[in-house]
Scaffold this motif. Structure first.
Motif, PDB file in Angstrom:
ATOM      1  N   LYS A 182       0.848  -1.200   0.000  1.00  0.00           N
ATOM      2  CA  LYS A 182       0.000   0.000   0.000  1.00  0.00           C
ATOM      3  C   LYS A 182       0.879   1.245   0.000  1.00  0.00           C
ATOM      4  O   LYS A 182       1.913   1.278   0.695  1.00  0.00           O
ATOM      5  CB  LYS A 182      -0.893  -0.014   1.246  1.00  0.00           C
ATOM      6  N   ALA A 183       0.472   2.241  -0.760  1.00  0.00           N
ATOM      7  CA  ALA A 183       1.254   3.485  -0.808  1.00  0.00           C
ATOM      8  C   ALA A 183       0.340   4.680  -1.016  1.00  0.00           C
ATOM      9  O   ALA A 183      -0.782   4.555  -1.500  1.00  0.00           O
ATOM     10  CB  ALA A 183       2.292   3.414  -1.932  1.00  0.00           C
ATOM     11  N   GLU A 233      -4.487   6.981  -2.217  1.00  0.00           N
ATOM     12  CA  GLU A 233      -3.950   5.829  -1.482  1.00  0.00           C
ATOM     13  C   GLU A 233      -4.365   4.569  -2.227  1.00  0.00           C
ATOM     14  O   GLU A 233      -5.546   4.400  -2.568  1.00  0.00           O
ATOM     15  CB  GLU A 233      -4.502   5.795  -0.052  1.00  0.00           C
ATOM     16  N   THR A 234      -3.402   3.722  -2.491  1.00  0.00           N
ATOM     17  CA  THR A 234      -3.669   2.528  -3.294  1.00  0.00           C
ATOM     18  C   THR A 234      -3.102   1.278  -2.631  1.00  0.00           C
ATOM     19  O   THR A 234      -1.959   1.280  -2.180  1.00  0.00           O
ATOM     20  CB  THR A 234      -3.055   2.703  -4.704  1.00  0.00           C
ATOM     21  N   ALA A 270      -3.933  -9.163 -10.199  1.00  0.00           N
ATOM     22  CA  ALA A 270      -3.979  -8.351  -8.971  1.00  0.00           C
ATOM     23  C   ALA A 270      -5.329  -7.669  -8.787  1.00  0.00           C
ATOM     24  O   ALA A 270      -6.053  -7.404  -9.750  1.00  0.00           O
ATOM     25  CB  ALA A 270      -2.877  -7.304  -9.011  1.00  0.00           C
ATOM     26  N   THR A 271      -5.618  -7.375  -7.534  1.00  0.00           N
ATOM     27  CA  THR A 271      -6.734  -6.490  -7.197  1.00  0.00           C
ATOM     28  C   THR A 271      -6.135  -5.159  -6.751  1.00  0.00           C
ATOM     29  O   THR A 271      -5.240  -5.147  -5.893  1.00  0.00           O
ATOM     30  CB  THR A 271      -7.568  -7.082  -6.035  1.00  0.00           C
ATOM     31  N   VAL A 272      -6.613  -4.077  -7.348  1.00  0.00           N
ATOM     32  CA  VAL A 272      -6.112  -2.744  -7.018  1.00  0.00           C
ATOM     33  C   VAL A 272      -7.265  -1.950  -6.406  1.00  0.00           C
ATOM     34  O   VAL A 272      -8.339  -1.847  -7.006  1.00  0.00           O
ATOM     35  CB  VAL A 272      -5.581  -2.036  -8.282  1.00  0.00           C
ATOM     36  N   LEU A 292       0.194   3.699  -7.311  1.00  0.00           N
ATOM     37  CA  LEU A 292       0.165   2.305  -7.789  1.00  0.00           C
ATOM     38  C   LEU A 292       1.590   1.760  -7.945  1.00  0.00           C
ATOM     39  O   LEU A 292       1.878   0.625  -7.562  1.00  0.00           O
ATOM     40  CB  LEU A 292      -0.603   2.218  -9.113  1.00  0.00           C
ATOM     41  N   ALA A 293       2.478   2.590  -8.486  1.00  0.00           N
ATOM     42  CA  ALA A 293       3.877   2.159  -8.636  1.00  0.00           C
ATOM     43  C   ALA A 293       4.472   1.836  -7.268  1.00  0.00           C
ATOM     44  O   ALA A 293       5.139   0.807  -7.084  1.00  0.00           O
ATOM     45  CB  ALA A 293       4.699   3.246  -9.337  1.00  0.00           C
ATOM     46  N   GLY A 294       4.204   2.690  -6.290  1.00  0.00           N
ATOM     47  CA  GLY A 294       4.719   2.473  -4.935  1.00  0.00           C
ATOM     48  C   GLY A 294       4.136   1.216  -4.305  1.00  0.00           C
ATOM     49  O   GLY A 294       4.855   0.429  -3.671  1.00  0.00           O
TER      50      GLY A 294
END
Ligand code: 2P0
Length: 330
Positions: free
Chosen positions: A5-6, A43-44, A89-91, A113-115
């Motif tokens: 998570k980032a 926040e993702t 994946a689940t985002v 998302l990258a993080g």
């Protein structure tokens, strides 16, 4: 299961990114310079799992359809090939923006998302490599890896195109950016389509390309000298120039609405009262006002004579990418 998570904050360009030299790798035609802001962020959480049979994307708890998932899924393909892991994946993304602002940002979204992917798959990417990865999702996202003033160096290939912090002695802490949120019923031309059409057809694009390096140099000098007027003038000039290119495209288009013009005129009027403030705009009708923190309350009071309070949000310099705890550890 691999979970991460980032959080990433959005950024607003003072010197704009407008046009791609390479669409596949998202290499820009010119360097850009931005300020990362505290008020808007994403926040993702990403969860890669053997149990999944496709990628799914929830934005603000709403399941997105195939079209809404495409950009995320394409980005996950890059991550899968980088990690050599063939997992869906689940985002789950949450955008923190004022209600009805229409400011959902691909910059904070793709940087977060990258993080999240970096954390989930233990990729151990350096900030520079994270910036390069975020860039593949959305150009402006490469700048949201960092806080404060950031420059995206266009580079000449995937390895050399990334963002970095501009040394500023924390001058950004003295600045503010006021968002004037303008609701607009017009159909959007996305920034991606808008810049592509402009590069391909605008008779004014050449002027943009020839002069933006000098604008960038002026902005960097202004930051080094902590010269607010110099930074404000070049910010406003560069933004207007970017929007000028859209009028020379075939077919021509504009992101401005009548209320955008009203906002720009109000900023000029406030400036004439002796309060330094300068506007910029992106691929939509909202107007952003760069000012010094000490003047923000007075400028807000002035703007409240024309716009309602809920149209105005004052943002300050924000941080770079942050990693957050997830409930389940991989
Ligand atoms: C910027 N914009 O520098 C410029 C100014 C909009 C106007 O970067 O196609 O979503 O994903 O690379 O990053 C918005 O474009 O475009 C943008 P893609 P992106 O902030």
């Amino acid at each position: 299961m691999y979970k991460g998570k980032a959080r990433a904050h959005t950024n607003i360009a003072l010197i704009k990114y407008w046009g791609k030299a390479n669409k596949e790798f998202i290499l820009p035609m010119n360097n850009s310079l931005s300020l990362t802001l505290d008020a808007f962020y994403t926040e993702t959480t990403v969860t890669f799992s053997e149990d999944l049979t496709k990628d799914t994307f929830y934005l603000d708890a709403v399941l997105q359809d195939e079209r809404g998932t495409k950009k995320v899924s394409q980005f996950l393909d890059l991550v899968r090939s980088l990690a050599r892991k063939d997992l869906f994946a689940t985002v789950e993304s949450q955008n923190f923006v004022p209600t009805a602002a229409g400011l959902a940002s691909s910059a904070s979204g793709l940087a977060a998302l990258a993080g999240a992917c970096n954390a989930a798959l233990n990729l151990n990417l350096s900030e520079q490599d994270l910036s390069r990865l975020a860039r593949r999702g959305s150009g402006s996202a490469c700048r949201s890896i960092y806080g404060g003033f950031v420059e995206w160096e266009k580079g000449h290939d995937d390895a050399t195109s990334f963002a970095k912090v501009i040394p500023s002695n924390q001058w950004e802490d003295d600045l503010a950016m006021i968002f004037i949120l303008i609701n607009d019923q017009q159909k959007d031309v996305s920034s991606r389509d808008g810049m592509e059409r402009t590069v391909a057809t605008s008779v004014f694009y050449d002027g943009w390309l020839k002069t933006s390096p000098l604008d960038l140099q002026t902005a960097k000098e202004a930051i080094a000298e902590k010269d607010f007027e110099k930074l404000g003038v070049v910010t406003e000039t560069n933004g207007l120039k970017m929007h000028g290119t859209t009028l020379g495209a075939t077919p021509p288009f504009t992101y401005w609405s009548a209320d955008s013009l009203k906002a720009m005129n109000r900023v000029r009027e406030i400036r004439q009262l002796g309060i330094p403030c300068y506007f910029t705009m992106d691929a939509g009708p909202n107007v952003k006002v760069l000012c010094q923190k000490k003047d923000a309350a007075e400028i807000l009071a002035q703007l409240e004579t024309t716009f309602s309070k809920d149209q105005l949000t004052c943002a300050y310099s924000g941080p770079g990418l942050e990693y957050l705890e997830t409930d389940v550890k991989a």
